[in-house]
Scaffold this motif. Sequence first.
Motif, PDB file in Angstrom:
ATOM      1  N   LEU A  14       0.890  -1.084  -0.050  1.00 35.53           N
ATOM      2  CA  LEU A  14      -0.075  -0.066  -0.019  1.00 35.53           C
ATOM      3  C   LEU A  14       1.092   1.195  -0.133  1.00 35.53           C
ATOM      4  O   LEU A  14       1.726   1.537   0.674  1.00 35.53           O
ATOM      5  CB  LEU A  14      -1.009  -0.014   1.177  1.00 35.53           C
ATOM      6  N   VAL A  15       0.707   2.113  -0.787  1.00 32.23           N
ATOM      7  CA  VAL A  15       1.708   3.191  -1.207  1.00 32.23           C
ATOM      8  C   VAL A  15       0.451   4.622  -0.817  1.00 32.23           C
ATOM      9  O   VAL A  15      -0.578   4.833  -1.598  1.00 32.23           O
ATOM     10  CB  VAL A  15       2.194   3.550  -2.541  1.00 32.23           C
ATOM     11  N   VAL A  16       1.025   5.187   0.389  1.00 34.36           N
ATOM     12  CA  VAL A  16       0.053   6.379   0.538  1.00 34.36           C
ATOM     13  C   VAL A  16       0.858   7.689   0.314  1.00 34.36           C
ATOM     14  O   VAL A  16       1.935   8.095   0.633  1.00 34.36           O
ATOM     15  CB  VAL A  16      -0.317   6.302   2.050  1.00 34.36           C
ATOM     16  N   GLY A  17       0.193   8.682  -0.136  1.00 37.67           N
ATOM     17  CA  GLY A  17       0.866   9.953  -0.504  1.00 37.67           C
ATOM     18  C   GLY A  17      -0.043  10.981  -1.497  1.00 37.67           C
ATOM     19  O   GLY A  17      -0.805  10.391  -2.242  1.00 37.67           O
ATOM     20  N   ARG A  18       0.320  12.144  -1.377  1.00 36.02           N
ATOM     21  CA  ARG A  18      -0.313  13.232  -2.205  1.00 36.02           C
ATOM     22  C   ARG A  18      -0.015  12.650  -3.564  1.00 36.02           C
ATOM     23  O   ARG A  18       1.048  12.532  -4.015  1.00 36.02           O
ATOM     24  CB  ARG A  18      -0.266  14.618  -1.808  1.00 36.02           C
ATOM     25  N   PHE A  27       3.994  -8.532  -7.981  1.00 37.20           N
ATOM     26  CA  PHE A  27       3.701  -7.611  -6.872  1.00 37.20           C
ATOM     27  C   PHE A  27       2.263  -6.856  -7.126  1.00 37.20           C
ATOM     28  O   PHE A  27       1.742  -7.038  -8.325  1.00 37.20           O
ATOM     29  CB  PHE A  27       4.536  -6.357  -6.833  1.00 37.20           C
ATOM     30  N   ILE A  28       1.587  -6.683  -6.275  1.00 41.90           N
ATOM     31  CA  ILE A  28       0.402  -6.163  -6.322  1.00 41.90           C
ATOM     32  C   ILE A  28       0.427  -4.448  -5.552  1.00 41.90           C
ATOM     33  O   ILE A  28       0.820  -4.529  -4.417  1.00 41.90           O
ATOM     34  CB  ILE A  28      -0.870  -6.735  -5.568  1.00 41.90           C
ATOM     35  N   LEU A  29      -0.253  -3.595  -6.181  1.00 41.65           N
ATOM     36  CA  LEU A  29       0.125  -2.086  -5.523  1.00 41.65           C
ATOM     37  C   LEU A  29      -1.774  -1.476  -5.239  1.00 41.65           C
ATOM     38  O   LEU A  29      -2.423  -1.875  -6.193  1.00 41.65           O
ATOM     39  CB  LEU A  29       0.556  -1.210  -6.511  1.00 41.65           C
ATOM     40  N   HIS A  30      -1.440  -1.247  -3.981  1.00 38.90           N
ATOM     41  CA  HIS A  30      -2.996  -0.383  -3.746  1.00 38.90           C
ATOM     42  C   HIS A  30      -2.313   1.057  -3.267  1.00 38.90           C
ATOM     43  O   HIS A  30      -1.148   1.264  -2.945  1.00 38.90           O
ATOM     44  CB  HIS A  30      -3.390  -0.974  -2.525  1.00 38.90           C
ATOM     45  N   ASP A  31      -3.151   1.768  -4.011  1.00 35.41           N
ATOM     46  CA  ASP A  31      -2.735   3.167  -4.125  1.00 35.41           C
ATOM     47  C   ASP A  31      -3.649   4.170  -3.117  1.00 35.41           C
ATOM     48  O   ASP A  31      -5.005   3.989  -3.378  1.00 35.41           O
ATOM     49  CB  ASP A  31      -2.821   3.907  -5.503  1.00 35.41           C
ATOM     50  N   SER A  32      -3.401   4.980  -2.192  1.00 37.54           N
ATOM     51  CA  SER A  32      -4.107   5.922  -1.614  1.00 37.54           C
ATOM     52  C   SER A  32      -3.701   7.388  -1.666  1.00 37.54           C
ATOM     53  O   SER A  32      -2.616   7.730  -1.689  1.00 37.54           O
ATOM     54  CB  SER A  32      -4.355   5.352  -0.172  1.00 37.54           C
ATOM     55  N   GLU A  33      -4.519   8.285  -1.839  1.00 36.24           N
ATOM     56  CA  GLU A  33      -4.163   9.758  -1.677  1.00 36.24           C
ATOM     57  C   GLU A  33      -3.572  10.110  -0.477  1.00 36.24           C
ATOM     58  O   GLU A  33      -3.952   9.252   0.650  1.00 36.24           O
ATOM     59  CB  GLU A  33      -5.384  10.649  -1.937  1.00 36.24           C
ATOM     60  N   GLY A  34      -2.957  11.161  -0.248  1.00 34.51           N
ATOM     61  CA  GLY A  34      -2.428  11.531   1.010  1.00 34.51           C
ATOM     62  C   GLY A  34      -3.343  12.327   1.775  1.00 34.51           C
ATOM     63  O   GLY A  34      -4.491  12.288   1.212  1.00 34.51           O
ATOM     64  N   LEU A  56       4.551   5.089   3.380  1.00 31.98           N
ATOM     65  CA  LEU A  56       3.976   6.463   3.392  1.00 31.98           C
ATOM     66  C   LEU A  56       5.029   7.354   2.946  1.00 31.98           C
ATOM     67  O   LEU A  56       6.188   7.773   3.504  1.00 31.98           O
ATOM     68  CB  LEU A  56       3.753   6.654   5.088  1.00 31.98           C
ATOM     69  N   CYS A  57       4.509   7.924   1.747  1.00 34.02           N
ATOM     70  CA  CYS A  57       5.347   8.788   0.955  1.00 34.02           C
ATOM     71  C   CYS A  57       4.983  10.370   1.501  1.00 34.02           C
ATOM     72  O   CYS A  57       3.926  10.785   1.004  1.00 34.02           O
ATOM     73  CB  CYS A  57       5.060   8.538  -0.640  1.00 34.02           C
ATOM     74  N   ILE A  58       6.120  11.099   1.835  1.00 32.73           N
ATOM     75  CA  ILE A  58       5.782  12.436   2.334  1.00 32.73           C
ATOM     76  C   ILE A  58       7.174  13.182   1.434  1.00 32.73           C
ATOM     77  O   ILE A  58       8.118  12.653   1.578  1.00 32.73           O
ATOM     78  CB  ILE A  58       6.068  12.572   3.651  1.00 32.73           C
ATOM     79  N   GLU A  59       6.725  14.429   0.857  1.00 35.45           N
ATOM     80  CA  GLU A  59       7.797  15.206   0.369  1.00 35.45           C
ATOM     81  C   GLU A  59       8.768  15.497   1.580  1.00 35.45           C
ATOM     82  O   GLU A  59       8.605  15.836   2.402  1.00 35.45           O
ATOM     83  CB  GLU A  59       7.438  16.456  -0.423  1.00 35.45           C
TER      84      GLU A  59
END
Length: 453
Positions: A26-30, A74-81, A116-119
């Motif tokens: 799961l990749v979370v980020g704006r 791989f399986i990717l789940h995407d979420s907005e930040g 959790l991707c944050i600039e």
Amino acid sequence: MTSPSTPYPSSKIQEILAICPKFRILVVGRSGVGKSSLVSAIFGVDKKDIDIQHDRAGKVDIAHEYTSKNNPRFILHDSEGFEAGSTEKWDTVKNFIQEKCDEKLPLKERIHAIWLCIETPRTGMRLMQTADEQLLTLASKLKIAVIVVFTKYDLLFTEYFRKAGGKGADYSIIDTNAKSHLKQLVEDHKQKFKYATVSTHTKKYIGLSNTFRRHRKTDESYTRAMLTNAIDITQESLLAPESSLSLAVAQRIDVNQKVKYSIELGLEHYWRDLGTCAVFRGHLLENCLSRIHLDIIGTWNFNDPNEVSSDKDFCALLYMMIPFKLLQPEKDFYKGMIDLLQPFLGSKASLFKLYQESNPQTTLCLEAYIVDLLLVLYGLFVNTLSMELPRSLNDKIVPESLKAYRDGKSKDVHQILRETTPSGFALAIRGPLASKKIKKSIAEIVHEQLDRA
């Protein structure tokens, strides 16, 4: 001797991958933080292939499974930040994570890790939102690995580059100062970051750039080192060994992970007692080599649409690389190896040798093949890193990698193998020292050769 029920020995990698065939992240980020670039770089797929939705207009479906035909592991789940003051997006993410971390679910259906991707914050910027901190807390309670990925680290580097006076400044000092800045911000939020600790590994964040630039030039080596570090940190945070293998197989940036898991799986299932291996008992030597080959290739997970790395021509070239007369000049052994090669070289002959226990010739053949294959794949993997995505193997790059190894390290490697293989007597009595020596001659020889690369 009773014939085995199947022509090939059992496969350890297939057994484990049946439990967890794909790494689920799961990749979370704006939007715009660099999630697509991160996934593309680490899993070796084109950004268009995964096609993350929220980089375009429209609502994100966190339950959607993004997959790639060029990397099916791989399986990717995407979420907005998360936005300051908004709870709707956090509730969506929280409910999804709780659902996909239920221990009643099979491991393959659970989320294995969260990025959790944050600039990367520069001077005066806030480290994270309240919902980011809530995510770390939730992940800790559910015992799921979460890595805070500070993207666009090059912007922080550039800030310190300018502070140092620009062109001519010492890059190593700038990098140290930028990392110290990020580390200090993390230390100031130490109470929050403890929630990301689900294993003995304490560093749960990474600052990286998918295309790190120094003075307007992309530094490929430094970029690759940062991405490799992200894989290593994620790997050390995982709790289930099956998901660890799935990540090692799925990722296409960290060559050392490929070597590590190839060796560990081999030692666990086949290689610890090559001369007295019950798994190979009753099988044709040709099929034993094929099982070893396919399992190792499966761990490396190249983008190989034409199966160049597993076809008979590639196997035959590897067999032929072993200097049989030099390593074991006895006539019977040389004839046995010719018999072994015949089916791969197109001969209609039907003579196949059975795997022979306590036979130093068999041991040497298997051991040489394993070491040769691992070192060839290492060179092949490194060569693919300079290719354009999705880095498909072809009938040019594979023979080139074989030739480079044959003309380079192979002679020294084979001589070392010849000197370290236990005697027939040692294998016959199945002494523990003989087994230990075989183990060392595979793992240590491979690492020694790679250290010299």
